[in-house]
Design a protein around this motif. Structure first.
Motif, PDB file in Angstrom:
ATOM      1  N   LYS A 514       0.421  -1.332  -0.284  1.00 44.73           N
ATOM      2  CA  LYS A 514      -0.071  -0.104   0.114  1.00 44.73           C
ATOM      3  C   LYS A 514       0.901   1.428   0.060  1.00 44.73           C
ATOM      4  CE  LYS A 514      -3.896  -1.495   2.122  1.00 44.73           C
ATOM      5  NZ  LYS A 514      -5.239  -0.969   3.156  1.00 44.73           N
ATOM      6  N   ARG A 515       2.251   0.894   0.463  1.00 45.16           N
ATOM      7  CA  ARG A 515       2.657   2.388   1.063  1.00 45.16           C
ATOM      8  C   ARG A 515       3.423   3.191  -0.247  1.00 45.16           C
ATOM      9  NH1 ARG A 515       8.816   1.695   2.677  1.00 45.16           N
ATOM     10  NH2 ARG A 515       9.393   4.023   2.187  1.00 45.16           N
ATOM     11  N   GLY A 516       3.505   3.190  -1.439  1.00 44.81           N
ATOM     12  CA  GLY A 516       4.008   3.480  -2.639  1.00 44.81           C
ATOM     13  C   GLY A 516       2.496   4.292  -3.243  1.00 44.81           C
ATOM     14  N   PRO A 517       1.641   3.963  -3.500  1.00 46.65           N
ATOM     15  CA  PRO A 517       0.007   4.527  -4.064  1.00 46.65           C
ATOM     16  C   PRO A 517      -0.597   4.864  -3.114  1.00 46.65           C
ATOM     17  CG  PRO A 517       0.329   2.173  -4.863  1.00 46.65           C
ATOM     18  CD  PRO A 517       1.411   2.076  -3.952  1.00 46.65           C
ATOM     19  N   VAL A 518      -0.418   4.826  -1.829  1.00 42.73           N
ATOM     20  CA  VAL A 518      -0.689   5.710  -0.584  1.00 42.73           C
ATOM     21  C   VAL A 518       0.344   7.251  -0.849  1.00 42.73           C
ATOM     22  CG1 VAL A 518      -1.213   6.945   1.928  1.00 42.73           C
ATOM     23  CG2 VAL A 518      -2.021   4.208   0.399  1.00 42.73           C
ATOM     24  N   VAL A 519       1.934   7.232  -0.825  1.00 37.22           N
ATOM     25  CA  VAL A 519       2.479   8.022  -0.569  1.00 37.22           C
ATOM     26  C   VAL A 519       2.061   8.875  -1.819  1.00 37.22           C
ATOM     27  CG1 VAL A 519       5.204   8.990  -0.375  1.00 37.22           C
ATOM     28  CG2 VAL A 519       3.929   7.176   0.993  1.00 37.22           C
ATOM     29  N   PHE A 520       1.955   8.639  -2.892  1.00 36.98           N
ATOM     30  CA  PHE A 520       1.605   9.681  -4.094  1.00 36.98           C
ATOM     31  C   PHE A 520       0.876   9.919  -4.532  1.00 36.98           C
ATOM     32  CE2 PHE A 520       0.624   9.715  -8.674  1.00 36.98           C
ATOM     33  CZ  PHE A 520       0.961  10.758  -8.851  1.00 36.98           C
ATOM     34  N   LEU A 561     -10.572   8.913  -2.589  1.00 41.41           N
ATOM     35  CA  LEU A 561      -9.821   7.773  -3.423  1.00 41.41           C
ATOM     36  C   LEU A 561      -9.068   7.777  -1.957  1.00 41.41           C
ATOM     37  CD1 LEU A 561      -8.274   5.816  -5.501  1.00 41.41           C
ATOM     38  CD2 LEU A 561      -7.376   7.961  -6.137  1.00 41.41           C
ATOM     39  N   LEU A 562      -8.717   8.134  -0.572  1.00 41.16           N
ATOM     40  CA  LEU A 562      -7.758   8.213   0.538  1.00 41.16           C
ATOM     41  C   LEU A 562      -7.853   7.263   1.019  1.00 41.16           C
ATOM     42  CD1 LEU A 562      -5.426  11.068   1.413  1.00 41.16           C
ATOM     43  CD2 LEU A 562      -5.384   9.053   0.925  1.00 41.16           C
ATOM     44  N   LEU A 563     -10.090   7.666   0.772  1.00 42.94           N
ATOM     45  CA  LEU A 563     -10.874   6.391   2.076  1.00 42.94           C
ATOM     46  C   LEU A 563     -11.126   5.549   1.541  1.00 42.94           C
ATOM     47  CD1 LEU A 563     -12.784   7.450   4.175  1.00 42.94           C
ATOM     48  CD2 LEU A 563     -14.453   7.233   2.758  1.00 42.94           C
ATOM     49  N   LYS A 564     -11.273   4.968  -0.230  1.00 43.52           N
ATOM     50  CA  LYS A 564     -11.090   3.807  -0.439  1.00 43.52           C
ATOM     51  C   LYS A 564      -9.240   2.946  -0.094  1.00 43.52           C
ATOM     52  CE  LYS A 564     -12.604   1.858  -5.173  1.00 43.52           C
ATOM     53  NZ  LYS A 564     -13.187   1.624  -5.877  1.00 43.52           N
ATOM     54  N   MET A 565      -8.882   3.485  -0.430  1.00 46.84           N
ATOM     55  CA  MET A 565      -7.220   3.037  -0.094  1.00 46.84           C
ATOM     56  C   MET A 565      -6.964   2.333   0.998  1.00 46.84           C
ATOM     57  SD  MET A 565      -3.861   4.713  -1.936  1.00 46.84           S
ATOM     58  CE  MET A 565      -4.243   5.230  -3.966  1.00 46.84           C
ATOM     59  N   MET A 566      -7.762   2.966   1.754  1.00 45.51           N
ATOM     60  CA  MET A 566      -7.657   2.608   3.396  1.00 45.51           C
ATOM     61  C   MET A 566      -8.866   1.004   3.625  1.00 45.51           C
ATOM     62  SD  MET A 566      -8.020   6.032   5.432  1.00 45.51           S
ATOM     63  CE  MET A 566      -9.072   5.849   7.113  1.00 45.51           C
ATOM     64  N   ARG A 567      -9.981   1.039   3.076  1.00 47.93           N
ATOM     65  CA  ARG A 567     -10.790  -0.197   3.479  1.00 47.93           C
ATOM     66  C   ARG A 567      -9.783  -1.431   2.095  1.00 47.93           C
ATOM     67  NH1 ARG A 567     -16.484   2.565   3.191  1.00 47.93           N
ATOM     68  NH2 ARG A 567     -16.584   4.002   5.006  1.00 47.93           N
ATOM     69  N   ALA A 568      -9.640  -1.270   0.757  1.00 45.59           N
ATOM     70  CA  ALA A 568      -9.766  -1.515   0.425  1.00 45.59           C
ATOM     71  C   ALA A 568      -7.882  -3.040   0.705  1.00 45.59           C
ATOM     72  CB  ALA A 568      -9.260  -1.101  -1.578  1.00 45.59           C
TER      73      ALA A 568
END
Lengths: 672, 370
Positions: A514-520, A561-568
Motif C-alpha cells: 500500500k505504501r507507494g500508491p498512498v504516499v503518491f 480515493l484515500l478512503l477507498k485505499m484505507m478500506r481496500a
C-alpha cells in the motif's frame, strides 16, 4: 443551382492554378520542409512556418501560398511518427493517436499502424477539402451560432472524454484530470492577471507551463525511461510483423469510421477559439463509443488510430474557414499562416468567399493536394522509418533526450524550461507507475485555459442578459445548440463510464504494497491543497472562482480515493504499481539511474552550455551505458552534435547557455 | 570558426532566399552607403512576441527591406522571444551589449504599457536604448446598427445603455478604449479573456458584445462590410498626432470624427485635466507610436546613422506606400529625431497620469500591479 454556378468556375480556376508545375514544386518543397521538421518530437508547424515567413514578403503570391500550405498540411501527418513510434504526441493534433498507436508499435506493428494513420490522414484531408468546398458558403452562420455558451459546452464535451479514458479506477481518472486542470491554471490568470501558484520573484511560472513541456514530460520522459531500462528494441519481439499494406487495408475496412471522423474534424475545426485541442479526443471518444467490440482499445486497436487521424487532417481544412473569412486564427500555426498571407498581400475577410473565391479554393485544394503528397510519401516511408522500432533502444534514447531537451528549451529559452521538463517528467513517471490516466491529465491541462475563460465570459454575458430579462438570459444559455451539446456530453459520460473498465484498463496491472500508491496520492493531495489555499487568497473573483471550484472537487476525489485505499485490501486495483511486477520490475536497469542520465545532461548544460554538455553526455552514454567501442562512441556523438547544430542553424534558434557562458559571454557559436 | 559557421548559415538561408528571389522575378539590390558595412553579417531582429501576431507581421515586413537597404546586404532574421507579455524579451534585450548593429529589437504598445504602469516584471529601461524607427497605427470604435441609429456626434444618448465589450485585459492595448469609454461616461462592462481583437469582433457579430474597436486595417477589412449592410455604425477613430502633438483626425478616416471631437461634444467628457492627460499618454504609447525599433544603448552613432539612412531609404521607396498600405496603413513611419521624440513621448508618463490609471484599474477592474 446558384451555388454551383459560382462555385464551379472558381473551383476550375483554382485547380488549374494548383496543378501548375511551378506551384506544385513549391507545394512539394513545403511538404518536404514540413515533414523534416514535424517528424521531430516537440517541434511542429510554428517552427516550420516561421522558417519560411521571412521569404514570404515579395514572393509571387500563389507560390508563397503553396509553400506555406504545403508546410501546414503535413504537420498533423508527420506528427504521427513520434506518436506511434515513440509514444510521444508530436503536437495537440496527435495526442489521441498515442493511445492505440504506441501499443501497436510495441507489438511490432508500427508499419501497419503508421500506414493506417497516413491512409486516414490522406482520406481525411481529401474529404475535408470536399466538404469545405461547399460548406464554406454556410460556414459563416454556423460560426456565428457558436457563442460562448456553445463553446463552453464543446469544451465540456472534450473534458467528458475523461470518462472513457479514466482507466480501471474512475476516481483515479478524475484525480488525474483535476490535477491537469489545476496545473493548467498555474501562472497569471487570463482575465485579471492575478498570480496562481506563481510569484514575481520567480518569473518563470507567470506564463504558466507550456504545452510542449507538459506533453514531453508526461509522455516522452516516462516512455523513454521505461524503454531504456529494458535495453531492447521498442518492438517487443524486435520484428516488424505486419507491413504497410495491411495498414492501408485496415483503413479500407474502416472507411465509414474514417468518413464520420473526418466530418467531425471539419466541423469542430471550423469553430474558432477551440483550435485543434479537442478534435482528436472527440474523434477518439466517438470511435470507441460506436465500436461494437471495445476490448482492445488502449492496448492496440487499429481503429483507435484511424479515428483521430482521419479527424486531425480534416480539422486543418476546417481551421482555414475562420482564418480566411473572419481573419481569426483557429490555432497557433493558423495565426502564423495569417501573418504570411498578409505579407503576400492577401487580406483575409468576408470578401474571401464573395470576391476571392478562386483564391480560397486555391488554398483549400492546395491543402488537399499537399495532404495527398505528404501522406503518400509517409506511407512509402512508414516501413523504413518503422524499422526504428527494431533498433536497440539504448542507441536511440540519447538522441531523443537531445531533441526533447532542445524542443523544450524553445518554449521560453530559459534554463528553467529544462528544469520544468524534469519536474513534469517525474510526475509523468509516477502517474504511469501508479496507473493514473495520463490522457486524462493531458485533456485537463489542454482544456483548462479555455474552460476557465469560456465559463467566466459566458457567465458574465449571461448575467447581463438576465438583468435585462429572464427570457433573454435563458435564450442565451439554453440555446438549442447548447442543449444538443449537453445531451451529447451526458451520453458520452454514461457510455464512457460503462466502458471505461475495458479501455486503457491495464487489466493485469501488478499491485503491491500500500505504501507507494498512498504516499503518491498524499503528495498529489498536498499539492492540490496548497494550490487551493493559494487560489482562496486571490482577491479578484473572476481569477479565483475556477481554481477554487476545480480544486475543491479534485480534493474531494482525492479524499474519497484515500478512503477507498484505507478500506481496500492489498492487491486491489487502486494499488496498481508497475514497479512490483511485469516489465518494469524485471528491467535490468533501475528507474533512478536511468533518469539520472537525462538529469546529467541537463546539469552539464547548465554548467557548460548545451552543446558542450551534450557532447559529454553522448560520449559518456554511448561508452558507459551502451557499452560501445570507442569508434562508434565518437562517431555517434559527433553525428548527434552536428545534427543539433544544423537544426539550430536552419531554424535560427539558440541553445541553452550555462554558467560558463554567463562568465564568458563572448563564446563562439555554437558554444554560446 | 565562428565566421565559417556564420557563412554556412548565411548560405543555407541564402539558398531559401534564392528560391524566393527567383519567384519574385526582381533583382533589386540597392547599393551600400553609410559608415558601417554589414557585408557577410547576419542581423538579428528580435521581437518579444511569438510568431503569431501583429508584431511578427510587422517585423517580417521590415526584415527583407532592411536586408536590401543596409550597406552590404546582411541577412536579416527575425527572432522570437515571447513571454510574460513581452517583458521577458525586453528584459533580455536590456542585458545585450552588441554594439555593431547586428542586433535590433522591436517593441510594441504591449511592451510600453507595463513599463509605463510600473509592472514588477519590468527590468528594462527604454531611455537606455537608441530608437531608429517608430510606426504608428490607429483604430475605430463602432456600435451595432440599432444603437448606432441614435448616434449624432456625441455620446450623450448612451449614458444609460449597458455596454459589453470583449477585452484582452485591462492592462493590454485595450486600456486605451476602456479609458476612452470611461471619459465619455459610458457604462461598459469588459468581458476579459479573449485572445485577440478578432475574437472581440466575433463577439460583436454574435451580438454578445455591443461595442467594439478594431485597428485600422482590420476595420477596413472586416467592419466596413458590416457598416455597409447596416449592422455596424462607426463612432470615432482614435485619431492621429499632428506635429504640435495634438490629436487630429486620422488620415486613414478623414470623414470620421476623432475621439477628441466626440469627447468635446459629449457633456460628460472633458479634454482637459488629469484623466485626459492620462488618456493621451497611453494613446500615444499604444497607437500613435505603437511599434518601434531600437538598437542597444551601446550602439555607436555610426551604427545609428546607418540604420536611420537605411530606414529613410526604405520609406522613400516609390513603392513603399503601396507595400505598406496593406501591412501598416497610411501612418507616419518616423526615423531620426522623429523616432527619438516619438519614443520619448511613448515612454514618458507623468506621475499624476500614472497614479490616475493605476487607481482606476484597481477600483473598476480589481487589477493591480503588485
Amino acid at each position: 443551382m446558384d451555388l454551383l454556378a459560382t462555385a464551379l468556375p472558381a473551383l476550375g480556376e483554382a485547380l488549374t492554378l494548383v496543378l501548375q508545375p511551378q506551384q506544385f514544386l513549391f507545394l512539394v518543397t513545403g511538404v518536404l520542409l514540413g515533414l523534416s521538421i514535424g517528424v521531430l518530437p516537440g517541434l511542429g508547424g510554428i517552427a516550420g512556418l516561421s522558417l519560411v515567413l521571412p521569404f514570404m514578403f515579395g514572393m509571387e503570391p500563389v507560390s508563397g501560398l503553396a509553400l506555406m500550405v504545403g508546410l501546414i498540411a503535413v504537420i498533423p501527418t508527420s506528427d504521427t511518427f513520434s506518436s506511434v513510434l515513440l509514444g510521444i504526441p508530436g503536437s495537440t493534433a496527435s495526442q489521441a493517436t498515442v493511445l492505440d498507436g504506441f501499443p501497436l508499435a510495441r507489438k511490432g506493428e508500427a508499419a501497419r499502424a503508421l500506414a493506417a494513420a497516413f491512409a486516414s490522414s490522406l482520406f481525411g484531408g481529401l474529404l475535408g477539402a470536399t466538404i469545405l468546398t461547399f460548406f464554406i458558403f454556410f460556414a459563416r452562420p454556423l460560426i456565428l451560432a457558436f457563442g460562448l455558451p456553445e463553446m463552453l459546452m464543446i469544451t465540456i464535451l472534450g473534458l467528458s472524454m475523461v470518462a472513457i479514458l479514466a482507466g480501471r479506477v474512475p476516481l483515479k481518472g478524475l484525480v488525474a484530470a483535476g490535477l491537469g486542470l489545476m496545473v493548467g491554471t498555474i501562472g497569471a490568470a487570463g482575465a485579471g492577471g492575478s498570480l496562481r501558484m506563481a510569484s514575481y520573484d520567480f518569473p518563470y511560472l507567470i506564463d504558466g507551463l507550456q504545452l510542449v513541456i507538459i506533453g514531453l514530460g508526461i509522455y516522452a520522459i516516462p516512455e523513454i525511461v521505461s524503454l531504456l531500462r529494458q535495453d531492447r528494441a521498442i518492438s517487443r519481439d524486435g520484428g516488424l510483423g505486419k507491413g504497410w499494406l495491411e495498414g492501408v487495408q485496415d483503413w479500407w475496412r474502416n472507411k465509414w469510421l474514417s468518413v464520420k471522423c473526418s466530418a467531425i474534424g471539419v466541423i469542430v475545426g471550423v469553430i474558432p477559439g477551440l483550435g485543434g485541442s479537442v478534435v482528436d479526443w472527440i474523434a477518439y471518444g466517438f470511435t470507441v463509443q460506436t465500436a461494437r467490440d471495445k476490448s482492445k482499445f488502449g492496448s492496440g486497436d487499429i481503429r483507435g488510430v484511424i479515428g483521430p487521424e482521419s479527424s486531425n487532417n480534416a480539422k486543418e481544412g476546417g481551421g482555414l474557414v475562420p482564418t480566411l473569412i473572419f481573419g481569426i486564427p483557429g490555432s497557433g500555426s493558423m495565426a502564423v499562416f495569417l501573418g504570411g498571407l498578409a505579407l503576400l498581400g492577401y487580406d483575409p475577410g468576408p470578401h474571401m468567399v464573395r470576391n476571392n473565391l478562386d483564391i480560397t479554393y486555391t488554398i483549400v485544394w492546395s491543402l488537399a493536394l499537399a495532404n495527398v503528397v505528404g501522406a503518400g510519401l509517409c506511407i512509402l516511408l512508414s516501413t523504413p522509418i518503422a524499422k526504428l522500432t527494431t533498433i536497440r533502444f539504448t542507441l536511440l534514447a540519447p538522441f531523443l533526450f537531445m531533441i526533447i531537451a532542445f524542443a523544450a528549451f524553445q518554449s521560453s529559452q530559459q534554463l528553467e524550461d529544462l528544469a520544468a521538463l524534469v519536474a513534469i517528467g517525474l510526475l509523468g513517471i509516477f502517474l504511469r507507475r501508479f496507473d493514473y490516466s495520463r490522457p486524462a491529465f493531458l485533456i485537463g491541462f489542454v482544456l483548462s485555459h479555455q474552460a476557465e475563460s469560456f465559463a467566466n465570459m459566458a457567465n458574465q454575458i449571461a448575467g447581463s442578459r438576465f438583468r435585462r430579462s429572464f427570457e433573454a438570459g435563458i435564450d442565451y444559455i439554453a440555446s438549442s445548440l447548447s442543449l444538443a451539446l449537453l445531451a451529447l456530453t451526458v451520453i458520452s459520460v454514461v457510455v464512457g463510464i460503462r466502458q471505461a473498465k475495458h479501455i486503457l484498463g491495464n487489466d493485469n496491472a501488478p499491485t503491491g504494497a500500500k505504501r507507494g500508491p498512498v504516499v503518491f496520492l498524499l503528495l498529489i493531495t498536498a499539492y492540490l491543497s496548497v494550490a487551493w489555499i493559494d487560489a482562496l487568497t486571490i482577491s479578484r473573483m473572476g481569477d479565483k472562482i475556477f481554481p477554487v471550484t476545480v480544486g475543491a472537487i479534485t480534493l474531494i476525489c482525492c479524499l474519497l480515493l484515500l478512503l477507498k485505499m484505507m478500506r481496500a485490501p492489498e492487491g486491489h486495483a487502486v494499488f496498481a504499481d508497475l514497479e512490483t511486477g511485469g516489465e518494469d520490475a524485471e528491467a535490468p536497469h533501475g528507474l533512478w539511474s536511468t533518469l539520472g542520465w537525462f538529469v546529467g545532461l541537463l546539469i552539464a548544460s547548465s554548467l557548460v552550455g548545451f552543446i558542450l554538455g551534450l557532447a559529454a553526455f553522448l560520449l559518456a552514454f554511448f561508452r558507459v551505458r551502451a557499452g560501445l567501442g570507442w569508434g562508434r562512441v565518437v562517431l555517434f556523438s559527433v553525428l548527434g552534435v552536428l545534427f543539433m547544430c544544423f537544426l539550430a542553424w536552419t531554424l535560427g534558434r539558440d541553445f541553452p547557455p550555462g554558467l560558463l557562458q554567463a562568465s564568458y559571454p563572448k563564446m563562439p557559436w555554437p558554444l554560446t | 570558426m565562428t565566421d565559417i559557421l556564420q557563412a554556412v548559415r548565411g548560405a543555407a538561408l541564402g539558398a531559401v532566399a534564392g528560391v524566393a528571389a527567383m519567384a519574385m522575378g526582381t533583382t533589386a539590390f540597392a547599393g551600400g552607403h553609410g559608415g558601417v558595412d554589414f557585408a557577410g553579417k547576419t542581423v538579428e531582429f528580435v521581437i518579444p512576441f511569438s510568431e503569431s501576431g501583429g508584431s511578427a507581421r510587422w517585423a517580417n515586413f521590415f526584415a527583407p527591406l532592411l536586408s536590401e537597404h543596409l550597406p552590404g546586404n546582411p541577412v536579416v532574421v527575425v527572432r522570437y522571444r515571447p513571454g510574460a507579455g513581452s517583458t521577458a524579451g525586453a528584459n533580455w534585450f536590456q542585458e545585450q551589449t552588441t554594439d555593431d548593429g547586428t542586433l535590433i529589437f522591436g517593441t510594441s504598445g504591449s511592451t510600453q504599457f507595463p513599463y509605463l504602469l510600473g509592472d514588477p516584471r519590468v527590468r528594462y529601461e527604454y531611455k537606455d536604448w537608441r530608437p531608429v524607427l517608430a510606426s504608428g497605427t490607429g483604430g475605430v470604435v463602432y456600435l451595432p446598427g440599432d444603437l448606432g441609429a441614435d448616434y449624432d456626434g456625441d455620446m450623450d444618448a448612451f449614458t444609460d445603455v449597458d455596454f459589453l465589450y470583449g477585452s484582452q485585459g485591462a492592462t493590454t492595448l485595450d486600456l486605451v478604449p476602456l479609458l476612452a469609454f470611461k471619459l465619455l461616461g459610458l457604462t461598459v462592462d469588459p468581458v476579459f479573456g479573449i485572445e485577440g481583437r478578432g475574437d472581440g469582433r466575433l463577439m460583436f457579430e454574435r451580438g454578445e458584445a455591443n461595442i467594439d474597436y478594431q485597428t485600422s486595417s482590420a476595420y477596413l477589412r472586416s467592419v466596413v462590410p458590416m457598416v455597409e449592410s447596416g449592422m455596424a455604425v462607426p463612432v470615432f477613430s482614435y485619431g492621429a498626432l499632428n506635429d504640435a502633438g495634438e490629436i487630429v483626425r486620422d488620415p486613414t478616416f478623414p470623414d470620421m470624427p476623432s475621439f477628441k471631437e466626440v469627447c468635446e461634444a459629449t457633456a460628460a467628457c472633458s479634454t482637459e485635466g488629469t484623466a485626459w492627460e492620462a488618456y493621451k499618454a497611453f494613446f500615444i504609447a499604444g497607437f500613435a507610436a505603437q511599434k518601434m525599433i531600437y538598437l542597444p544603448g551601446t550602439a555607436s552613432d555610426d551604427v545609428v546613422a546607418t540604420y536611420t539612412k537605411a530606414l529613410q531609404d526604405i520609406i522613400a521607396r516609390p513603392d513603399f506606400a503601396e507595400l505598406a498600405a496593406a501591412e501598416l496603413g497610411v501612418y507616419p513611419q518616423l526615423t531620426g529625431n522623429g523616432a527619438i521624440s516619438a519614443s520619448d513621448q511613448a515612454t514618458t508618463v507623468s506621475a499624476e497620469s500614472k497614479a490616475y490609471v493605476l487607481d482606476w484599474l484597481k477600483a473598476d477592474y480589481g487589477v493591480t500591479m503588485e
